[in-house]
Design an enzyme around this catalytic site. Structure first.
Site, PDB file in Angstrom:
ATOM      1  CB  SER A 129      -6.787  -5.951  -0.534  1.00 12.22           C
ATOM      2  OG  SER A 129      -7.711  -5.002  -1.014  1.00 12.22           O
ATOM      3  CD  GLU A 130      -3.852  -4.657   4.982  1.00 14.52           C
ATOM      4  OE1 GLU A 130      -5.064  -4.943   4.879  1.00 14.52           O
ATOM      5  OE2 GLU A 130      -3.438  -3.495   5.166  1.00 14.52           O
ATOM      6  CD  GLU A 143      -2.501  -1.484   2.563  1.00 13.53           C
ATOM      7  OE1 GLU A 143      -2.312  -0.727   3.526  1.00 13.53           O
ATOM      8  OE2 GLU A 143      -3.131  -2.563   2.647  1.00 13.53           O
ATOM      9  CG  HIS A 146      -1.297   2.139  13.797  1.00 15.80           C
ATOM     10  ND1 HIS A 146      -2.638   1.875  13.876  1.00 15.80           N
ATOM     11  CD2 HIS A 146      -1.095   2.523  12.511  1.00 15.80           C
ATOM     12  CE1 HIS A 146      -3.212   2.115  12.700  1.00 15.80           C
ATOM     13  NE2 HIS A 146      -2.296   2.502  11.862  1.00 15.80           N
ATOM     14  CG  PHE A 175       1.722   0.467  11.158  1.00 17.11           C
ATOM     15  CD1 PHE A 175       2.336   1.111  12.227  1.00 17.11           C
ATOM     16  CD2 PHE A 175       1.367   1.220  10.057  1.00 17.11           C
ATOM     17  CE1 PHE A 175       2.592   2.489  12.177  1.00 17.11           C
ATOM     18  CE2 PHE A 175       1.626   2.591  10.002  1.00 17.11           C
ATOM     19  CZ  PHE A 175       2.239   3.225  11.072  1.00 17.11           C
ATOM     20  CG  ASP A 206       0.137  -2.894  15.044  1.00 16.62           C
ATOM     21  OD1 ASP A 206      -0.022  -2.850  16.258  1.00 16.62           O
ATOM     22  OD2 ASP A 206       1.175  -2.442  14.494  1.00 16.62           O
TER      23      ASP A 206
HETATM   24  C1  LIG Z   1      -5.663  -3.125   7.869  1.00 20.44           C
HETATM   25  C2  LIG Z   1      -5.039  -1.802   7.655  1.00 20.44           C
HETATM   26  N1  LIG Z   1      -4.312  -1.592   6.550  1.00 20.44           N
HETATM   27  C3  LIG Z   1      -3.722  -0.404   6.333  1.00 20.44           C
HETATM   28  C4  LIG Z   1      -3.848   0.605   7.238  1.00 20.44           C
HETATM   29  C5  LIG Z   1      -3.133   1.928   7.038  1.00 20.44           C
HETATM   30  N2  LIG Z   1      -4.103   2.962   6.678  1.00 20.44           N
HETATM   31  C6  LIG Z   1      -4.645   3.753   7.612  1.00 20.44           C
HETATM   32  S1  LIG Z   1      -5.807   4.743   6.985  1.00 20.44           S
HETATM   33  C7  LIG Z   1      -5.583   4.151   5.444  1.00 20.44           C
HETATM   34  C8  LIG Z   1      -6.387   4.679   4.324  1.00 20.44           C
HETATM   35  C9  LIG Z   1      -7.832   4.469   4.520  1.00 20.44           C
HETATM   36  O1  LIG Z   1      -8.517   4.990   3.441  1.00 20.44           O
HETATM   37  P1  LIG Z   1     -10.082   5.163   3.507  1.00 20.44           P
HETATM   38  O2  LIG Z   1     -10.706   3.902   3.949  1.00 20.44           O
HETATM   39  O3  LIG Z   1     -10.500   5.701   2.202  1.00 20.44           O
HETATM   40  O4  LIG Z   1     -10.312   6.219   4.662  1.00 20.44           O
HETATM   41  P2  LIG Z   1      -9.902   7.768   4.712  1.00 20.44           P
HETATM   42  O5  LIG Z   1      -8.544   7.847   5.296  1.00 20.44           O
HETATM   43  O6  LIG Z   1      -9.954   8.315   3.348  1.00 20.44           O
HETATM   44  O7  LIG Z   1     -10.903   8.383   5.625  1.00 20.44           O
HETATM   45  C10 LIG Z   1      -4.607   3.170   5.441  1.00 20.44           C
HETATM   46  C11 LIG Z   1      -4.144   2.432   4.264  1.00 20.44           C
HETATM   47  C12 LIG Z   1      -4.595   0.336   8.401  1.00 20.44           C
HETATM   48  N3  LIG Z   1      -4.729   1.263   9.364  1.00 20.44           N
HETATM   49  N4  LIG Z   1      -5.199  -0.858   8.580  1.00 20.44           N
END
Ligand SMILES: Cc1ncc(C[n+]2csc(CCOP(=O)(O)OP(=O)(O)O)c2C)c(N)n1
Ligand SMILES: [Mg+2]
Lengths: 321, 336
Positions: free
Chosen positions: B69-70, B29, B139, B93, B95
């Site tokens: 999509s881990e 990601e 995290h 992370f 986590d």
């Molecule tokens: C399982 C997981 N994967 C990756 C992340 C890292 N991460 C935190 S917010 C985010 C983006 C989320 O995007 P969206 O769902 O569109 O929400 P927005 O930030 O736009 O409100 C990511 C990849 C995470 N917190 N949890």
């Protein structure tokens, strides 16, 4: 649905509170008063308020890492929130959660969530409780466009249909998951289309228009309260700032950012209600002023508050080693 | 040779391996960032900038941004590895492994053995670990014991920039799945790192400091802490040996046993809740294989059995901090 003057004031107060709270979070973060990361909800105010406007404390929501607006919309105390975000004693989670984990069960706020895709399955469970206890209440899962691509979300959508639970999936499509555009990462024509293919009604909503969100949520609620099953909303909105406070955002052109600001949900609300002579500028300005004072008070309280007592480190565990 | 940060050392390892072997790809990601956006593409290079610049050099086919999509990221990496590529997947992370753990421990980790030695899965999962960032309960974990107990996985915890580069290159050239745990509090730490590619073999501990009175074994982000406390104790005339195993699986048992054979006293420092930690694991190993050498009970400095708290003062107390490490050291030394 026709909204009274008081309703309109309540809606505006909610959006104004989120705006002032988040602008202050942005500022306090820069001043070093907020540890860790903060993801602010600026630009998305109409979504949280529109979705939560007709929910009671017994209706539940699950939230995201960008959860401050959802908390405020669901009635969480802004002092308790500010204390929590600054990691202070007296915060809604005693300073143990932080920005990404604010929760208040008494308000039906089942928690912000730092795992993308964490909330949809939890909301299905909460909706199952509502169904089994025949409460006529619903559970809402807020998720982003990014979270719409997570396997947990797909499973939750399907299971909500299979179990026929009153879950409402509020997908806030702000165009980005972190630094990647939804147009790249969401393979389907739209998130609403994808939700429909799971077997539930779904619609795309203008998320910068409080009235559009509120109306669409009304349809979702009607179905949920009647025990007819889940519903999905794709709420199209804009993220005014970066993914987290401090994101330089080289991946977005200045024109795009300006366009987002031009579609400001608070300004649109103001134009609509003043042009229709439902409220006047003085009404709205008075609300803004009250809100600012309230946030000022919350910040002053939080800055002055002590850190949690060290004895709380091993509190709320059932065993120690 | 030049001074490089831990972050730069990892970036250099990725770049050099990608140049050497076109089968090496990076997937995760925002490893490039900006895909589909109105502005710059590839300018992000991971949330902490570790994959910065790779997109510009290697392009979208080899630096692949994914949806959030881990399970699919890890599954796709192991499927690609099984069929001839050498993917370096990123779970931002550690986590977040919760959502994709099946693809790691039931799939990738088992292929070689379960398929009778007929399959190879040369993949690396890079992931960030550790508390101290005020990032909250979801995290800030380390979770290395979870991976260490799974047969088929190799688990790497670099504690400095030099090791990070050599261990990552070794991981990429390895034919088995490797979990490469980057310590987020160490990204900005700097040291001399050779410009050319080099390998550090797995299962070979680094003796980070030589000593004769007491042995510290520490993992990943705890190594600099152990060294700092060793320095403090040196002022009191106590000579501490600090062992950095560098990989928790395989584990260099001989290096630990040799050191305890010399000092007779051991304190293990591990950023993990205490039960089933590496501290408990190393203590059990030394108690059963090095019993004769021991002059004192083995000290274990770990986190409490709690999630990671958010408030800075609670988090600092949660971590094995210098005070607790020193107390454990003095307790081990006081035993007659
Ligand atoms: C399982 C997981 N994967 C990756 C992340 C890292 N991460 C935190 S917010 C985010 C983006 C989320 O995007 P969206 O769902 O569109 O929400 P927005 O930030 O736009 O409100 C990511 C990849 C995470 N917190 N949890
Ligand atoms: Mg988004």
């Amino acid at each position: 649905m026709q909204l009274s003057r008081d309703d309109l004031k309540r809606a505006y107060r909610g959006m104004s509170t989120i705006r002032a709270f988040e602008e202050r979070v942005d500022k306090e973060f820069a001043l070093g008063n907020i540890p860790g990361f903060a993801h602010v909800y600026l630009g998305q105010e109409a979504s949280g308020i529109g979705v939560c406007f007709d929910l009671s404390d017994e209706d539940q929501i699950g939230s995201t890492h960008r959860g401050h607006g959802h908390c405020i919309a669901k009635g969480c105390d802004v002092k308790g929130m500010m204390l929590e975000i600054m990691g202070k004693a007296g915060g809604l989670c005693g300073g143990k959660g932080g920005s990404m984990h604010i929760a208040d069960m008494s308000k039906g706020m089942l928690g912000a969530n730092a795992i993308v895709g964490g909330s949809p399955p939890i909301a299905v469970g909460a909706a199952l409780t509502q169904k089994l206890l025949k409460t006529g209440k619903v559970a809402v899962a807020f998720s982003g466009d990014g979270a719409s691509n997570q396997g947990t979300t797909f499973e939750a959508l399907n299971m909500a249909v299979v179990l026929g639970v009153p879950a409402i999936f509020a997908f806030e499509n702000n165009g980005y998951g972190e630094h990647t555009a939804a147009s790249y990462a969401v393979g389907a024509p739209s998130i609403a289309e994808r939700a429909k293919s799971f077997g539930m009604p779904a619609e795309v909503v203008d998320g910068s228009d409080f009235f559009a969100v509120h109306d669409a949520m009304g349809r979702a609620l009607e179905r949920g309260r009647a025990g007819e099953g889940p519903y999905a909303l794709e709420i199209v909105c804009s993220r005014f700032l970066g993914h987290f406070v401090g994101d330089p955002q080289a991946y977005r052109l200045p024109e795009e950012l300006a366009q987002a600001r031009a579609n400001d949900p608070l300004a649109r609300f103001r134009t609509k209600v003043t042009e229709a002579s439902l409220l006047d500028d003085a009404d709205l300005n008075a609300i803004d002023a009250e809100v600012l004072a309230q946030i000022e008070e919350a910040v002053a309280l939080a800055i002055a508050a002590p850190r949690p007592d060290l004895s709380t480190l091993e509190q709320d565990v059932y065993v120690r080693y | 040779m030049a001074r490089k940060s831990y972050r730069q050392a990892i970036n250099e390892a990725l770049r050099q391996e990608m140049r050497r072997d076109s089968k090496v790809i990076v997937i995760g990601e925002d490893v490039a960032g900006g895909q589909g956006a109105s502005g710059e593409t590839g300018g992000v290079g991971g949330v902490f900038g570790v994959t910065g610049g790779l997109y510009k050099e290697f392009g979208p086919e080899r630096v692949i941004d994914t949806p959030i999509s881990e399970s699919a990221i890890i599954g796709a990496a192991s499927g690609a590895a099984l069929t001839g590529m050498r993917p370096v997947a990123e779970i931002m992370f550690v986590d977040f492994v919760g959502v994709c753990f099946d693809q790691i421990y039931n799939q990738a980790a088992k292929f070689r053995y379960m398929f009778g030695g007929k399959a190879k899965t040369p993949m690396v999962i890079r992931t960030m670990i550790g508390a101290g960032f005020r990032a909250g309960a979801q995290h800030s974990q380390t979770l290395h014991p979870l991976f260490t107990m799974i047969p088929g996985l190799k688990v790497v915890m670099p504690s400095n920039a030099y090791d990070a580069k050599g261990l990552l290159i070794n991981a990429i050239r390895d034919d088995d799945p490797v979990i490469f745990m980057e310590s987020k509090v160490l990204y900005d730490t700097e040291m001399e790192v050779p410009d050319e590619a080099y390998r550090i073999a797995f299962g070979e501990a680094n003796i980070a400091r030589e000593g004769k009175d007491l042995t510290f074994v520490a993992f990943g982000p705890m190594v600099p802490r152990a060294l700092a406390v060793a320095e403090v104790l040196a002022k009191d005339g106590v000579s501490v040996e600090v062992i950095d195993p560098r990989t928790t699986s395989p584990l260099d048992e001989d290096a630990i046993l040799d050191s305890v054979g010399k000092t007779g006293r051991l304190v293990v420092i591990d950023e993990s809740p205490p039960r089933c930690s590496l501290a408990a694991d190393v203590a059990a190993m030394v108690a059963s294989k090095g019993f004769r050498s021991l002059k004192a009970p083995i000290g274990q400095v770990t986190c409490p059995h709690t999630p990671v708290p958010f408030a800075p003062n609670l988090e600092d107390e949660f971590l094995p901090n210098p005070r607790r490490i020193e107390e454990a050291a003095r307790a081990a030394l006081s035993w007659r």
